[in-house]
Design an enzyme around this catalytic site. Structure first.
Site, PDB file in Angstrom:
ATOM      1  N   PRO A   1      64.686   9.137  55.854  1.00 43.53           N
ATOM      2  CA  PRO A   1      66.152   9.101  55.927  1.00 43.53           C
ATOM      3  C   PRO A   1      66.618   8.805  57.350  1.00 43.53           C
ATOM      4  O   PRO A   1      65.789   8.536  58.233  1.00 43.53           O
ATOM      5  CB  PRO A   1      66.533  10.522  55.520  1.00 43.53           C
ATOM      6  CG  PRO A   1      65.444  11.358  56.085  1.00 43.53           C
ATOM      7  CD  PRO A   1      64.182  10.510  56.087  1.00 43.53           C
TER       8      PRO A   1
ATOM      9  N   TRP B   1      57.193  23.825  54.822  1.00 38.73           N
ATOM     10  CA  TRP B   1      58.615  23.573  54.581  1.00 38.73           C
ATOM     11  C   TRP B   1      58.792  23.356  53.089  1.00 38.73           C
ATOM     12  O   TRP B   1      59.021  22.247  52.619  1.00 38.73           O
ATOM     13  CB  TRP B   1      59.065  22.370  55.392  1.00 38.73           C
ATOM     14  CG  TRP B   1      60.515  22.010  55.337  1.00 38.73           C
ATOM     15  CD1 TRP B   1      61.037  20.808  54.906  1.00 38.73           C
ATOM     16  CD2 TRP B   1      61.644  22.787  55.736  1.00 38.73           C
ATOM     17  NE1 TRP B   1      62.398  20.820  55.035  1.00 38.73           N
ATOM     18  CE2 TRP B   1      62.801  22.013  55.528  1.00 38.73           C
ATOM     19  CE3 TRP B   1      61.786  24.089  56.236  1.00 38.73           C
ATOM     20  CZ2 TRP B   1      64.083  22.490  55.805  1.00 38.73           C
ATOM     21  CZ3 TRP B   1      63.064  24.547  56.519  1.00 38.73           C
ATOM     22  CH2 TRP B   1      64.189  23.754  56.306  1.00 38.73           C
TER      23      TRP B   1
ATOM     24  N   GLU C   1      61.489  15.527  49.412  1.00 38.14           N
ATOM     25  CA  GLU C   1      62.219  16.489  50.217  1.00 38.14           C
ATOM     26  C   GLU C   1      63.661  16.030  50.227  1.00 38.14           C
ATOM     27  O   GLU C   1      63.978  14.979  50.779  1.00 38.14           O
ATOM     28  CB  GLU C   1      61.661  16.536  51.635  1.00 38.14           C
ATOM     29  CG  GLU C   1      62.127  17.759  52.359  1.00 38.14           C
ATOM     30  CD  GLU C   1      62.058  17.586  53.867  1.00 38.14           C
ATOM     31  OE1 GLU C   1      61.996  18.587  54.555  1.00 38.14           O
ATOM     32  OE2 GLU C   1      62.085  16.444  54.336  1.00 38.14           O
TER      33      GLU C   1
ATOM     34  N   CYS D   1      69.502  18.358  56.614  1.00 34.54           N
ATOM     35  CA  CYS D   1      69.324  18.707  55.198  1.00 34.54           C
ATOM     36  C   CYS D   1      69.545  20.197  54.970  1.00 34.54           C
ATOM     37  O   CYS D   1      70.126  20.605  53.983  1.00 34.54           O
ATOM     38  CB  CYS D   1      67.929  18.314  54.742  1.00 34.54           C
ATOM     39  SG  CYS D   1      66.653  19.041  55.771  1.00 34.54           S
TER      40      CYS D   1
ATOM     41  N   LYS E   1      58.541   3.359  55.734  1.00 36.48           N
ATOM     42  CA  LYS E   1      59.814   2.628  55.636  1.00 36.48           C
ATOM     43  C   LYS E   1      60.939   3.489  56.198  1.00 36.48           C
ATOM     44  O   LYS E   1      61.372   4.460  55.588  1.00 36.48           O
ATOM     45  CB  LYS E   1      60.148   2.256  54.184  1.00 36.48           C
ATOM     46  CG  LYS E   1      61.230   1.187  54.172  1.00 36.48           C
ATOM     47  CD  LYS E   1      62.108   1.143  52.958  1.00 36.48           C
ATOM     48  CE  LYS E   1      63.323   1.990  52.983  1.00 36.48           C
ATOM     49  NZ  LYS E   1      64.299   1.727  54.064  1.00 36.48           N
ATOM     50  N   PRO E   2      61.422   3.117  57.408  1.00 35.25           N
ATOM     51  CA  PRO E   2      62.541   3.874  57.972  1.00 35.25           C
ATOM     52  C   PRO E   2      63.842   3.552  57.250  1.00 35.25           C
ATOM     53  O   PRO E   2      63.917   2.576  56.502  1.00 35.25           O
ATOM     54  CB  PRO E   2      62.588   3.383  59.426  1.00 35.25           C
ATOM     55  CG  PRO E   2      61.972   2.023  59.401  1.00 35.25           C
ATOM     56  CD  PRO E   2      60.990   1.996  58.260  1.00 35.25           C
TER      57      PRO E   2
ATOM     58  N   GLU F   1      76.738  18.402  48.718  1.00 34.79           N
ATOM     59  CA  GLU F   1      76.252  18.212  50.086  1.00 34.79           C
ATOM     60  C   GLU F   1      77.136  17.184  50.788  1.00 34.79           C
ATOM     61  O   GLU F   1      77.296  16.064  50.313  1.00 34.79           O
ATOM     62  CB  GLU F   1      74.805  17.695  50.053  1.00 34.79           C
ATOM     63  CG  GLU F   1      74.225  17.539  51.442  1.00 34.79           C
ATOM     64  CD  GLU F   1      72.824  16.935  51.444  1.00 34.79           C
ATOM     65  OE1 GLU F   1      72.597  15.967  50.697  1.00 34.79           O
ATOM     66  OE2 GLU F   1      71.974  17.443  52.191  1.00 34.79           O
TER      67      GLU F   1
END
Ligand code: NAD
Length: 500
Positions: free
Chosen positions: A165, A470, A264, A298, A190-191, A403
């Site tokens: 992300p 996490w 995530e 997040c 992959k950014p 969100e």
């Protein structure tokens, strides 16, 4: 002045699409890199073509066996070398991260520092990984009785894909790169299309440190190239961090091949302040928990629950503290502690939520739009949103449920009992994180254990380090590859029986 172009890294070569200029539109070839604090275009990201994406996957597949068979100590050395290189170039990387993401320079520096820690931490797990590769005898197996010995060994899972992300471009990259590399997995990264700059710049160091194909980086829009990566049967694991909506797509594209998939996702995390908490500490935790990284976190503790008896005193201090936050371009003014939202799209999204909150009857205590005057060269430019607090937010309101991923705190109706606070905190489809503030250890433990979340902060909010797992719950996803627990997620178990 012509803009610098940044290309995908495939098999340790940067691949341009300059030969297609003139025959393919600029929009198809490039993504502009926009500085969120100035709105200036500061570079161009070359979008990887479908053919280039396929060749990145092929290169990752080709590199896997060699990397898997490279001694763990050598793999660790590569991670340490990359950490050294990042350390040497810390100011440069932090400046680029701020120019691309909009976070403050101070936050970017902290990110790059933690990137180095993360790489060194995973390098330090070489012994742990070696032990798992060597395997162990299953002591519960009754060998004599069955006339068979039983041994359990672990192997690298295979060529992987990692999708990232925009909020912590370099740091989240390291959270995935560290465990993938130390376990011997090759990987295509992959950014985000909004924040590919630093990842591609890092390619310069990566190509001099890692063998060809071990790390490939493809840039482009997720809706165009994401599915090509996640649905490829040669990919054995997909590690995804991003929104719930995209996570669902990624998960379904992995299903036909039963590709392992770690998701995530988002959150709407609560912070509960009991009447016996340290109010100053609570205020700092609330502010850091929602306004750090301009709320693009997040696990941001975006829902505040306060006991009725301390409500007014806590809120007075919180509002006063929030008013002191300086919003703007930290590369222009060093007093800035709050940057710009990553993109115009994200800015509009946050502004829409603010308007919805007002329409639905929430009371805006501070902020509620653009800052009156951002500390920037041209304050009329930049995707700045003032740190915002809404009170009287009821559980049916949009900003309590969804969100926002921006600097907007929703303060619920004050609670009177512990049970009420727990019920309200758990009333969300997400389950990423929560924070509890109290002077009583018993209460912290009792309440904390009843919150349905993967990560829990007691008398704090947000610290998240690579040495700790996490995990997530409910619609926040499955688990992320931090700590030794994360290393395990890049390894596959094999059980071996041998006739005695
Ligand atoms: P996003 O879901 O829009 O995009 C994430 C990535 O997915 C991007 O690289 C994008 O290009 C790619 N993508 C888009 N469509 C795809 C497809 N069909 N197939 C494969 N890839 C595709 O998320 P975002 O807006 O970049 O990030 C914000 C979200 O990320 C928030 O919901 C936030 O909570 C979440 N996030 C979660 C964590 C965590 O630790 N749980 C950490 C950071 C961000």
């Amino acid at each position: 002045m012509s803009l610098t172009k940044y290309h995908s890294l495939i098999n340790n070569q940067f691949v341009s699409r300059e030969s297609e200029e003139g025959t393919t539109s600029q929009d198809e070839l490039y993504i502009p890199v926009v500085n969120p604090c100035t709105e200036e275009v500061i570079g161009l990201i070359t979008q990887a073509s479908e053919e280039q994406v396929r060749s990145a996957v092929q290169s990752t597949v080709n590199a896997f066996e060699g990397w898997k068979n490279t001694p763990v100590s050598e793999r660790a050395a590569c991670l340490n070398k990359l950490a050294d290189k990042m350390q040497e170039n810390m100011e440069k990387l932090a400046t680029l991260e701020t120019q691309n993401n909009g976070k403050t320079y101070f936050e970017s520096l902290a990110d790059v520092d933690e990137c180095c820690n993360t790489l060194r931490y995973y390098a330090s797990l070489a012994g742990y990984v070696q032990k798992k590769l060597d395997g162990y005898t299953n002591e519960h197996h009754e060998s004599e009785k069955h006339g068979l010995s039983n041994r359990i060994v672990f192997e690298s899972v295979g060529p992987c894909v990692s999708i990232l992300p925009f909020n912590y471009p370099l740091l989240l990259l390291m959270w995935k790169m560290g465990p993938a590399m130390i376990t011997g997995c090759s990987c295509v990264f992959k950014p985000s299309e909004y924040t590919s700059l630093t990842t591609l710049v890092l390619g310069e160091y990566i190509k001099d440190i890692f063998p060809p194909g071990v790390i490939n980086i493809v840039a482009g829009y997720g809706y165009k190239i994401g599915n090509l990566l996640t649905s490829d049967p040669r990919i054995k694991k997909v590690s995804f961090t991003g929104s719930l909506a995209t996570g669902l797509k990624v998960s379904s594209s992995c299903t036909p091949n039963l590709t392992r998939c770690n998701l995530e996702l988002g959150g709407k995390s609560p912070i509960i302040c009991f009447e016996d908490c340290d109010i100053d500490l609570a205020v700092e935790s609330i502010v850091g928990g929602i306004f750090a990284n301009k709320g693009e976190i997040c696990s941001a503790t975006s829902r505040l629950l306060v006991h009725k008896s301390i409500y007014q005193s806590l809120m007075d201090k919180l509002v006063e503290r929030t008013r002191k936050i300086v919003t703007g371009d930290s590369l222009f003014d060093k007093s800035v502690s709050h940057g710009a939202q990553v993109s115009k799209i994200q800015y509009d999204k946050v502004m829409n939520y603010i308007e919805t909150a007002k329409k639905e009857g929430a009371i805006c205590l501070v902020g509620g739009g653009r800052p009156e005057k951002a500390a920037a060269q041209d304050p009329t430019k930049g995707f700045f949103v003032a740190p915002t607090i809404f009170a009287n937010v009821t559980e049916d309101m949009t900003i309590w449920k969804e969100e926002i991923f921006g600097p907007v705190l929703s303060v619920g109706v004050p609670f009177e009992t512990e049970e009420e606070a727990i019920r309200m905190a758990n009333n969300t489809e997400y389950g990423l994180a929560a924070a509890v503030m109290s002077g009583s250890d018993e209460r912290l433990e009792r309440v904390g254990r009843q919150l349905v979340v993967g990560s829990l902060w007691l008398n704090s909010s947000q610290p998240c380090l690579c040495q700790c797992p996490w995990p997530t719950r409910k619609k926040s996803g499955i688990a992320v590859e931090l700590s030794t627990f994360g290393v395990d997620l890049f390894m596959e178990v094999k059980t071996i029986w041998k006739k005695l």
